[in-house]
Design an enzyme around this catalytic site. Structure first.
Site, PDB file in Angstrom:
ATOM      1  N   PRO A  86       0.821  -1.218   0.000  1.00 51.76           N
ATOM      2  CA  PRO A  86       0.000   0.000   0.000  1.00 51.76           C
ATOM      3  C   PRO A  86       0.858   1.273   0.000  1.00 51.76           C
ATOM      4  O   PRO A  86       0.344   2.357  -0.258  1.00 51.76           O
ATOM      5  CB  PRO A  86      -0.815  -0.109   1.286  1.00 51.76           C
ATOM      6  CG  PRO A  86      -0.461  -1.388   1.937  1.00 51.76           C
ATOM      7  CD  PRO A  86       0.585  -2.081   1.145  1.00 51.76           C
ATOM      8  N   GLU A 113       1.566  -8.829   8.446  1.00 50.25           N
ATOM      9  CA  GLU A 113       1.690  -7.441   8.913  1.00 50.25           C
ATOM     10  C   GLU A 113       2.710  -6.642   8.117  1.00 50.25           C
ATOM     11  O   GLU A 113       2.803  -5.440   8.250  1.00 50.25           O
ATOM     12  CB  GLU A 113       2.088  -7.433  10.399  1.00 50.25           C
ATOM     13  CG  GLU A 113       1.076  -8.070  11.306  1.00 50.25           C
ATOM     14  CD  GLU A 113      -0.307  -7.443  11.203  1.00 50.25           C
ATOM     15  OE1 GLU A 113      -0.378  -6.205  11.155  1.00 50.25           O
ATOM     16  OE2 GLU A 113      -1.295  -8.189  11.165  1.00 50.25           O
ATOM     17  N   ARG A 150      -4.650  -7.889 -20.773  1.00 49.97           N
ATOM     18  CA  ARG A 150      -5.697  -7.555 -21.764  1.00 49.97           C
ATOM     19  C   ARG A 150      -5.192  -6.561 -22.820  1.00 49.97           C
ATOM     20  O   ARG A 150      -5.778  -6.446 -23.888  1.00 49.97           O
ATOM     21  CB  ARG A 150      -6.987  -7.074 -21.092  1.00 49.97           C
ATOM     22  CG  ARG A 150      -6.934  -5.702 -20.509  1.00 49.97           C
ATOM     23  CD  ARG A 150      -8.232  -5.361 -19.779  1.00 49.97           C
ATOM     24  NE  ARG A 150      -9.310  -4.880 -20.652  1.00 49.97           N
ATOM     25  CZ  ARG A 150      -9.377  -3.646 -21.150  1.00 49.97           C
ATOM     26  NH1 ARG A 150      -8.415  -2.770 -20.906  1.00 49.97           N
ATOM     27  NH2 ARG A 150     -10.385  -3.283 -21.914  1.00 49.97           N
ATOM     28  N   ASP A 164     -10.917   2.647 -24.334  1.00 47.68           N
ATOM     29  CA  ASP A 164     -11.148   2.543 -22.890  1.00 47.68           C
ATOM     30  C   ASP A 164     -11.230   3.906 -22.239  1.00 47.68           C
ATOM     31  O   ASP A 164     -10.526   4.829 -22.626  1.00 47.68           O
ATOM     32  CB  ASP A 164      -9.963   1.816 -22.204  1.00 47.68           C
ATOM     33  CG  ASP A 164     -10.036   0.316 -22.357  1.00 47.68           C
ATOM     34  OD1 ASP A 164     -11.102  -0.192 -22.708  1.00 47.68           O
ATOM     35  OD2 ASP A 164      -9.005  -0.337 -22.105  1.00 47.68           O
TER      36      ASP A 164
HETATM   37  N1  ADE Z   1      -1.082  -5.160  -0.081  1.00 48.00           N
HETATM   38  C1  ADE Z   1      -1.987  -4.788   0.847  1.00 48.00           C
HETATM   39  N2  ADE Z   1      -2.740  -3.776   0.419  1.00 48.00           N
HETATM   40  C2  ADE Z   1      -2.307  -3.489  -0.845  1.00 48.00           C
HETATM   41  C3  ADE Z   1      -2.692  -2.534  -1.817  1.00 48.00           C
HETATM   42  N3  ADE Z   1      -3.667  -1.647  -1.599  1.00 48.00           N
HETATM   43  N4  ADE Z   1      -2.031  -2.529  -2.991  1.00 48.00           N
HETATM   44  C4  ADE Z   1      -1.024  -3.403  -3.213  1.00 48.00           C
HETATM   45  N5  ADE Z   1      -0.619  -4.324  -2.335  1.00 48.00           N
HETATM   46  C5  ADE Z   1      -1.250  -4.363  -1.151  1.00 48.00           C
END
Ligand code: ADE
Length: 222
Positions: A86, A113, A150, A164
Site C-alpha cells: 500500500p 503485517e 488484456r 477505454d
Molecule cells: N497489499 C496490501 N494492500 C495493498 C494494496 N492496496 N495494494 C497493493 N498491495 C497491497
C-alpha cells in the site's frame, strides 16, 4: 510476456488463471503466468517464512531469505521486479500500458503485517492498487496482471481498449442491447436511427456529461 508471481497462497490464483480472457491468453501463448510459493525456497527446516519484528510490535514479518532466493532463481537481465505494497505508487491505466513493454515481470505479494525492509532492495518499482489495505498482495497482483494482459497484442481487439476510459480521460458512453423496450425503459432513439454522425455526437456528449458528473477530476487532466 512472462509473469512470475511470488505468493504464499497459490490456490488463490486458480480461478484467475482458469477462466475467461486470461485463460484464453495463456492457452494461445500470448502470456505465460507462473505462480511460485516462496515457502518452497525457505532454508528453515520447518519452511518458516516469517518471524516477530525486532523492537516489538504486532504480527509477523516476512523474512528476506525465501523471497531473495526465489527472485534470484527467476531473475534475468530483462526482468522487472514489482513489489506490492500500500506504500507503492498507485497503479493506473498508463502504468498498465508501460508494463506491456516489459518481457518479464516478477511480482512479489507481501502478506501478514508486513515484510522485512530489506526486501525493498529487490524491487524496481513498488505498486499499490489503491488507498486501502488488503490482507496481502495476491488480489493486487491479479488486478495488475489482468490489466496488463488484456492490453497485450491479440488478447482482445485493439479497438476495445483504444476506446477505454482513462485513455481519453473520459468515462465510457452508455451502451444498450436488445430489447428496445425493457419494462418501459427505452433505448435512446438516436441509437436506433442508423445515423452514424448523430450517434457519434450523442456518444461524445454522453461521455462528457458522465465524466463531468462522476469524475470531474479526469476532465482537468484533458
Ligand atoms: N497489499 C496490501 N494492500 C495493498 C494494496 N492496496 N495494494 C497493493 N498491495 C497491497
Amino acid at each position: 510476456m512472462t509473469i512470475d508471481i511470488l505468493t504464499l497462497f497459490p490456490n488463490m490464483f486458480e480461478g484467475f488463471l482458469n477462466e475467461s480472457i486470461i485463460k484464453r491468453a495463456i492457452s494461445k501463448k500470448q502470456v505465460v503466468i507462473n505462480i511460485h510459493n516462496f515457502r518452497d525456497y525457505s532454508l528453515d527446516p520447518h519452511h518458516k517464512v516469517d518471524d516477530y519484528a525486532f523492537g516489538g510490535g504486532e504480527g509477523m514479518v516476512l523474512m528476506p531469505q525465501p523471497i531473495f532466493d526465489c527472485v534470484a532463481s527467476l531473475k534475468k537481465e530483462n526482468s522487472k521486479v514489482i513489489l506490492l505494497t500500500p506504500q507503492g505508487q498507485t497503479f493506473n491505466q498508463k502504468m498498465a500500458y508501460t508494463l506491456t513493454k516489459e518481457e518479464h515481470l516478477i511480482i512479489i505479494c507481501g502478506h501478514y503485517e508486513g515484510f522485512d525492509e530489506r526486501i525493498r532492495t529487490l524491487a524496481d518499482i513498488e505498486l499499490s492498487i489503491g488507498d486501502y489495505i488488503l490482507t496481502g498482495g495476491e488480489l493486487a497482483s491479479m488486478v495488475i496482471a489482468d490489466a496488463v494482459v488484456r492490453l497485450l497484442d491479440g488478447v482482445i481487439k485493439t479497438n476495445s481498449h483504444q476506446n477505454d476510459s482513462f485513455n481519453s480521460h473520459l468515462l465510457d458512453y452508455p451502451v444498450y442491447t436488445k430489447p428496445v423496450d425493457f419494462r418501459g425503459m427505452l433505448v435512446p432513439e438516436v441509437l436506433l436511427s442508423g445515423h452514424h454522425e448523430n450517434i457519434k455526437k450523442w456518444r461524445y456528449e454522453e461521455q462528457l456529461k458522465r465524466t463531468k458528473e462522476r469524475r470531474p477530476d479526469l476532465l482537468e487532466k484533458r
